[in-house]
Design an enzyme around this catalytic site. Structure first.
Site, PDB file in Angstrom:
ATOM      1  N   HIS A  87       0.803  -1.227   0.000  1.00 43.53           N
ATOM      2  CA  HIS A  87       0.000   0.000   0.000  1.00 43.53           C
ATOM      3  C   HIS A  87       0.834   1.274   0.000  1.00 43.53           C
ATOM      4  O   HIS A  87       0.290   2.364  -0.196  1.00 43.53           O
ATOM      5  CB  HIS A  87      -0.968   0.000   1.188  1.00 43.53           C
ATOM      6  CG  HIS A  87      -2.310   0.562   0.846  1.00 43.53           C
ATOM      7  ND1 HIS A  87      -3.459   0.260   1.542  1.00 43.53           N
ATOM      8  CD2 HIS A  87      -2.707   1.413  -0.141  1.00 43.53           C
ATOM      9  CE1 HIS A  87      -4.494   0.895   1.009  1.00 43.53           C
ATOM     10  NE2 HIS A  87      -4.063   1.603  -0.004  1.00 43.53           N
ATOM     11  N   ASP A 115      -9.898  -0.894   3.508  1.00 51.43           N
ATOM     12  CA  ASP A 115      -8.715  -1.443   4.167  1.00 51.43           C
ATOM     13  C   ASP A 115      -9.081  -1.903   5.570  1.00 51.43           C
ATOM     14  O   ASP A 115      -9.923  -1.289   6.229  1.00 51.43           O
ATOM     15  CB  ASP A 115      -7.634  -0.348   4.246  1.00 51.43           C
ATOM     16  CG  ASP A 115      -6.232  -0.878   4.453  1.00 51.43           C
ATOM     17  OD1 ASP A 115      -6.059  -1.866   5.185  1.00 51.43           O
ATOM     18  OD2 ASP A 115      -5.290  -0.282   3.891  1.00 51.43           O
ATOM     19  N   HIS A 117      -6.917  -1.627   7.817  1.00 53.49           N
ATOM     20  CA  HIS A 117      -6.109  -0.701   8.606  1.00 53.49           C
ATOM     21  C   HIS A 117      -6.319   0.733   8.121  1.00 53.49           C
ATOM     22  O   HIS A 117      -6.601   0.963   6.940  1.00 53.49           O
ATOM     23  CB  HIS A 117      -4.622  -1.056   8.494  1.00 53.49           C
ATOM     24  CG  HIS A 117      -4.331  -2.504   8.757  1.00 53.49           C
ATOM     25  ND1 HIS A 117      -4.394  -3.474   7.771  1.00 53.49           N
ATOM     26  CD2 HIS A 117      -3.984  -3.139   9.903  1.00 53.49           C
ATOM     27  CE1 HIS A 117      -4.099  -4.646   8.297  1.00 53.49           C
ATOM     28  NE2 HIS A 117      -3.850  -4.484   9.584  1.00 53.49           N
ATOM     29  N   ASP A 140      -3.948   3.053   8.000  1.00 51.66           N
ATOM     30  CA  ASP A 140      -2.746   3.509   7.284  1.00 51.66           C
ATOM     31  C   ASP A 140      -2.526   5.006   7.455  1.00 51.66           C
ATOM     32  O   ASP A 140      -2.060   5.697   6.539  1.00 51.66           O
ATOM     33  CB  ASP A 140      -2.828   3.152   5.793  1.00 51.66           C
ATOM     34  CG  ASP A 140      -2.738   1.656   5.547  1.00 51.66           C
ATOM     35  OD1 ASP A 140      -2.364   0.928   6.472  1.00 51.66           O
ATOM     36  OD2 ASP A 140      -3.063   1.226   4.421  1.00 51.66           O
ATOM     37  N   HIS A 153       3.993   1.149   4.489  1.00 51.62           N
ATOM     38  CA  HIS A 153       2.644   0.940   3.938  1.00 51.62           C
ATOM     39  C   HIS A 153       1.571   1.393   4.920  1.00 51.62           C
ATOM     40  O   HIS A 153       0.427   1.603   4.525  1.00 51.62           O
ATOM     41  CB  HIS A 153       2.429  -0.508   3.492  1.00 51.62           C
ATOM     42  CG  HIS A 153       2.324  -1.519   4.592  1.00 51.62           C
ATOM     43  ND1 HIS A 153       1.776  -2.774   4.402  1.00 51.62           N
ATOM     44  CD2 HIS A 153       2.704  -1.486   5.894  1.00 51.62           C
ATOM     45  CE1 HIS A 153       1.822  -3.460   5.524  1.00 51.62           C
ATOM     46  NE2 HIS A 153       2.376  -2.699   6.438  1.00 51.62           N
ATOM     47  N   ASP A 173      -7.341  -2.263  -0.574  1.00 50.19           N
ATOM     48  CA  ASP A 173      -6.424  -3.201   0.076  1.00 50.19           C
ATOM     49  C   ASP A 173      -7.188  -4.497   0.313  1.00 50.19           C
ATOM     50  O   ASP A 173      -8.231  -4.504   0.976  1.00 50.19           O
ATOM     51  CB  ASP A 173      -5.931  -2.606   1.390  1.00 50.19           C
ATOM     52  CG  ASP A 173      -4.856  -3.437   2.064  1.00 50.19           C
ATOM     53  OD1 ASP A 173      -4.885  -4.670   1.927  1.00 50.19           O
ATOM     54  OD2 ASP A 173      -4.001  -2.844   2.744  1.00 50.19           O
ATOM     55  N   ASP A 222      -6.800  -6.800   2.263  1.00 50.61           N
ATOM     56  CA  ASP A 222      -6.993  -7.273   3.635  1.00 50.61           C
ATOM     57  C   ASP A 222      -8.265  -6.719   4.274  1.00 50.61           C
ATOM     58  O   ASP A 222      -8.604  -7.069   5.404  1.00 50.61           O
ATOM     59  CB  ASP A 222      -5.763  -7.024   4.508  1.00 50.61           C
ATOM     60  CG  ASP A 222      -5.505  -5.556   4.860  1.00 50.61           C
ATOM     61  OD1 ASP A 222      -6.419  -4.722   4.721  1.00 50.61           O
ATOM     62  OD2 ASP A 222      -4.372  -5.248   5.282  1.00 50.61           O
ATOM     63  N   GLU A 254      -1.610  -5.077  -1.794  1.00 50.42           N
ATOM     64  CA  GLU A 254      -1.334  -6.054  -0.734  1.00 50.42           C
ATOM     65  C   GLU A 254      -1.653  -7.500  -1.112  1.00 50.42           C
ATOM     66  O   GLU A 254      -1.736  -8.365  -0.236  1.00 50.42           O
ATOM     67  CB  GLU A 254      -2.040  -5.674   0.577  1.00 50.42           C
ATOM     68  CG  GLU A 254      -1.622  -4.320   1.146  1.00 50.42           C
ATOM     69  CD  GLU A 254      -0.185  -4.274   1.676  1.00 50.42           C
ATOM     70  OE1 GLU A 254       0.452  -5.333   1.762  1.00 50.42           O
ATOM     71  OE2 GLU A 254       0.281  -3.155   2.016  1.00 50.42           O
TER      72      GLU A 254
END
Length: 324
Positions: A106, A133, A135, A137, A150, A237, A239, A282
């Site tokens: 990312h 995402d 997260h 970030d 990232h 992303d 994830d 990712e």
């Protein structure tokens, strides 16, 4: 250029095989895996003209000499990728195509969003970013617990300090924190959480998705963008998805979005006609199960660009010509 519907749609694919921004190596194989999973023919089957520009190279990037920030792992390597990517992102957007940036971790979004934002700012259009995402970030070198870059990409896109020399001579084109939507978040660091709250960034975490559903929350994003006559960059992303359907990522977090929730997000974004650029990041084929995550990613991108189970009337707003 027309919106996301219409026979003249064009997409530009660009691979960014970077994996130094993450703690787990392997995302450099992501662009190849997405191509193997059929991203180009799947989009072409939707009547889209797709041009694959291959993978970006950093061979000609002259090493920078700015001071290396503390707590920014592999800074010099990532800097070379970002300095190469930002002008390419600008050029691809200028071409009139919708660029899809194939990652890679990312950290690449520091370059893709900067180049895209520069283009739209020059045309006095506001760029909004939907950050799909697990997260946030939104770390900086001052808040990070890991020093992995990232996890700093959204903060950099919003102009946060700490990586000020990253772009070298390339113009920095930050977006406002008010134009960032964090969607599907289910993991955030303590200092990062405070920074997100201080900046009043919109967050739709998994609790909100459970409570209100993705339809209500995505419509809120769409209406905010439309009210400002803005355009939307989707930074996707993998994830954000539950590990049960997308195991091929380096930072899996249980309790992510389901397969149908993710498809509904993409379908509603397609209906909006607002998406002008996309990151897919990712994907780590080394951790995947026989290409399963790559195939899911391609299926979701197909939904983002119009693939439907049954034909439905296209909303009138998605047919209107883009106002530049």
């Amino acid at each position: 250029m027309t919106n996301m519907t219409g026979s003249s749609r064009r997409i530009a694919l660009l691979g960014i095989p970077i994996d130094m921004g993450a703690s787990q190596r392997g995302t450099l194989m992501g662009p190849a895996a997405l191509r193997t999973a059929g991203i180009k023919p799947v989009l072409e089957n939707l009547g889209i003209d797709v041009l694959d520009h291959g993978d970006i190279s950093i061979a000609q990037v002259v090493p920078a000499t700015d001071p290396i920030p503390a707590k920014a792992n592999n800074y010099r390597d990532i800097q070379a990728w970002i300095r190469a990517l930002s002008p390419r992102a600008y050029d691809l957007t200028t071409s009139g195509a919708i660029p899809i940036f194939l990652g890679g971790d990312h950290s690449l979004s520091m370059g893709s969003i900067n180049g895209v934002a520069r283009y739209w700012h020059e045309r006095e259009r506001e760029l909004f970013v939907l950050w799909l995402d697990a997260h946030a970030d939104y770390n900086t070198p001052l808040t990070t617990m890991t020093a992995n870059m990232h996890g700093m990409s959204a903060a950099f896109a919003c102009g946060e300090p700490g990586l000020d020399g990253l772009l070298g001579d390339e113009p920095r084109a930050s977006i406002s924190p008010a134009h960032l939507d964090l969607f599907g978040i289910h993991s955030i660091d303590p200092l990062e959480k405070k920074l997100v709250q201080d900046r009043r960034i919109a967050v739709a975490d998994m609790r909100a998705i459970d409570e209100f559903g993705v339809s209500v929350l995505i419509h809120r994003v769409i209406e905010r963008v439309r009210a400002r006559n803005g355009v939307l960059h989707v930074s996707f992303d993998l994830d954000v998805l539950d590990p049960g359907i997308a195991p091929g990522v380096g930072t899996t977090v249980p309790g992510g979005a389901t397969y149908r929730e993710a498809h509904l997000v993409m379908e509603l974004l397609y209906d909006s006609g607002l998406v002008r650029s996309v990151d897919i990041v990712e994907l780590n084929p080394f951790l995947d199960e026989r290409g399963r995550t790559a195939r899911v990613a391609v299926e979701l991108i197909a939904s983002l660009f119009g693939q439907q189970i049954t034909d439905r009337p296209t909303p009138s707003n998605a047919l209107e010509p883009d106002r530049i």
